[in-house]
Design a protein around this motif. Structure first.
Motif, PDB file in Angstrom:
ATOM      1  N   LEU A  10       1.405   4.758  13.416  1.00 49.70           N
ATOM      2  CA  LEU A  10       0.590   5.686  12.642  1.00 49.70           C
ATOM      3  C   LEU A  10      -0.056   6.657  13.600  1.00 49.70           C
ATOM      4  O   LEU A  10      -0.866   6.280  14.421  1.00 49.70           O
ATOM      5  CB  LEU A  10      -0.475   4.918  11.858  1.00 49.70           C
ATOM      6  N   ALA A  37       1.638   3.333   5.513  1.00 50.68           N
ATOM      7  CA  ALA A  37       0.305   2.972   5.061  1.00 50.68           C
ATOM      8  C   ALA A  37       0.181   3.248   3.569  1.00 50.68           C
ATOM      9  O   ALA A  37      -0.520   4.121   3.117  1.00 50.68           O
ATOM     10  CB  ALA A  37      -0.760   3.741   5.836  1.00 50.68           C
ATOM     11  N   ARG A  38       0.892   2.434   2.790  1.00 52.23           N
ATOM     12  CA  ARG A  38       0.854   2.612   1.341  1.00 52.23           C
ATOM     13  C   ARG A  38      -0.447   2.067   0.781  1.00 52.23           C
ATOM     14  O   ARG A  38      -1.027   1.134   1.341  1.00 52.23           O
ATOM     15  CB  ARG A  38       2.027   1.862   0.706  1.00 52.23           C
ATOM     16  N   SER A 205     -10.444   8.051   8.331  1.00 55.52           N
ATOM     17  CA  SER A 205      -9.212   7.898   7.566  1.00 55.52           C
ATOM     18  C   SER A 205      -8.256   6.919   8.242  1.00 55.52           C
ATOM     19  O   SER A 205      -7.524   6.189   7.572  1.00 55.52           O
ATOM     20  CB  SER A 205      -8.535   9.254   7.371  1.00 55.52           C
ATOM     21  N   SER A 206      -8.269   6.891   9.571  1.00 60.26           N
ATOM     22  CA  SER A 206      -7.387   5.962  10.275  1.00 60.26           C
ATOM     23  C   SER A 206      -7.787   4.517  10.010  1.00 60.26           C
ATOM     24  O   SER A 206      -6.928   3.635   9.858  1.00 60.26           O
ATOM     25  CB  SER A 206      -7.416   6.246  11.779  1.00 60.26           C
ATOM     26  N   LYS A 208      -9.302   3.473   7.279  1.00 59.44           N
ATOM     27  CA  LYS A 208      -8.923   3.201   5.885  1.00 59.44           C
ATOM     28  C   LYS A 208      -7.447   2.834   5.804  1.00 59.44           C
ATOM     29  O   LYS A 208      -7.056   1.910   5.080  1.00 59.44           O
ATOM     30  CB  LYS A 208      -9.221   4.414   5.013  1.00 59.44           C
ATOM     31  N   ASP A 209      -6.611   3.570   6.550  1.00 61.82           N
ATOM     32  CA  ASP A 209      -5.181   3.263   6.569  1.00 61.82           C
ATOM     33  C   ASP A 209      -4.935   1.870   7.126  1.00 61.82           C
ATOM     34  O   ASP A 209      -4.090   1.121   6.616  1.00 61.82           O
ATOM     35  CB  ASP A 209      -4.436   4.296   7.415  1.00 61.82           C
ATOM     36  N   GLU A 212      -5.857  -0.766   4.486  1.00 59.25           N
ATOM     37  CA  GLU A 212      -4.863  -0.852   3.421  1.00 59.25           C
ATOM     38  C   GLU A 212      -3.606  -1.582   3.906  1.00 59.25           C
ATOM     39  O   GLU A 212      -3.011  -2.390   3.184  1.00 59.25           O
ATOM     40  CB  GLU A 212      -4.505   0.551   2.923  1.00 59.25           C
TER      41      GLU A 212
END
Length: 222
Positions: A10, A37-38, A205-206, A208-209, A212
């Motif tokens: 990622l 990263a769904r 955001s990283s 959060k990915d 998930e």
């Protein structure tokens, strides 16, 4: 998730400055691009796994940022940790009727002997490295390879942390420095660039990915 997936990277270019969308590349047998990263399904969905704890081991050298990362994953907010973990740090994240148990073991030299003892008991290993600590990456590599050499199927998520620091290696450099291509074809292996923002803010955001992805891997391990 495609069972052919060998390594997902990622890329967090300018995540600290822009907080923008990250992109994922997966190395498949045919090197086909694939987002990894769904959005994860709810951890309590369905009857499978209800009421059961799913322990996730969080390891890495002292100073890599494990405790701060774990706090972000558990609370969705940032709290930088200044003191290294001296021993063990356990955190539960509940979703519906299911929960994930994160177990962090300190990364100082005197605690590393305990790491391998816990590997047979976990669903997933999260390995945190300091992307700016170039001098100790060889040690981080050696410890990672030693730990998982006798477990060819344990999923591993490597967090290339502190991507916001000046001089931090990008994830492709971290991939090479840790020799992740040598770890094997059977396991699910992921490398994600992360950083922890200012105290009190929402997670990047990283992160959060990463959260998930971890949730998705736990679901698949049930």
């Amino acid at each position: 998730m495609d069972t052919r997936l060998r390594l997902a990277v990622l890329c967090g270019t300018a995540l600290a400055a822009a907080g923008g969308a990250a992109w994922a590349w997966a190395r498949l047998r045919r090197r086909t691009a694939l987002p990894v990263a769904r959005p994860a399904a709810a951890l309590g969905a369905g009857d499978q796994g209800k009421g059961h704890s799913k322990q996730i081991l969080v390891l890495g050298l002292d100073g890599a940022g494990k405790t701060s990362v774990l706090h972000c994953l558990a609370t969705n907010h940032v709290k930088r940790s200044l003191a290294p973990t001296e021993g063990f740090n356990a955190v539960c994240v509940s979703t519906g009727e299911s929960q994930m148990e994160f177990l962090e073991i300190g990364g100082s030299e005197c605690l590393r002997s305990y790491w391998k003892m816990y590997l047979p008991k976990v669903l997933l290993l999260i390995y945190v490295v300091d992307s700016a600590d170039h001098a100790r990456l060889p040690v981080a590599k050696q410890l990672l390879h030693q730990m998982i050499q006798n477990n060819s199927t344990l999923p591993v998520v490597v967090l290339a942390n502190k991507q916001d620091l000046e001089g931090a290696y990008c994830i492709t450099d971290i991939h090479d420095a840790l020799a992740l291509s040598d770890i094997g074809d059977k396991r699910k292996m992921f490398l994600i660039g992360t950083h922890v923002a200012e105290d009190g803010s929402e997670i990047s955001s990283s992160m959060k990915d990463a959260k998930e992805l971890i949730a998705q891997l736990v679901l698949e391990a049930q």
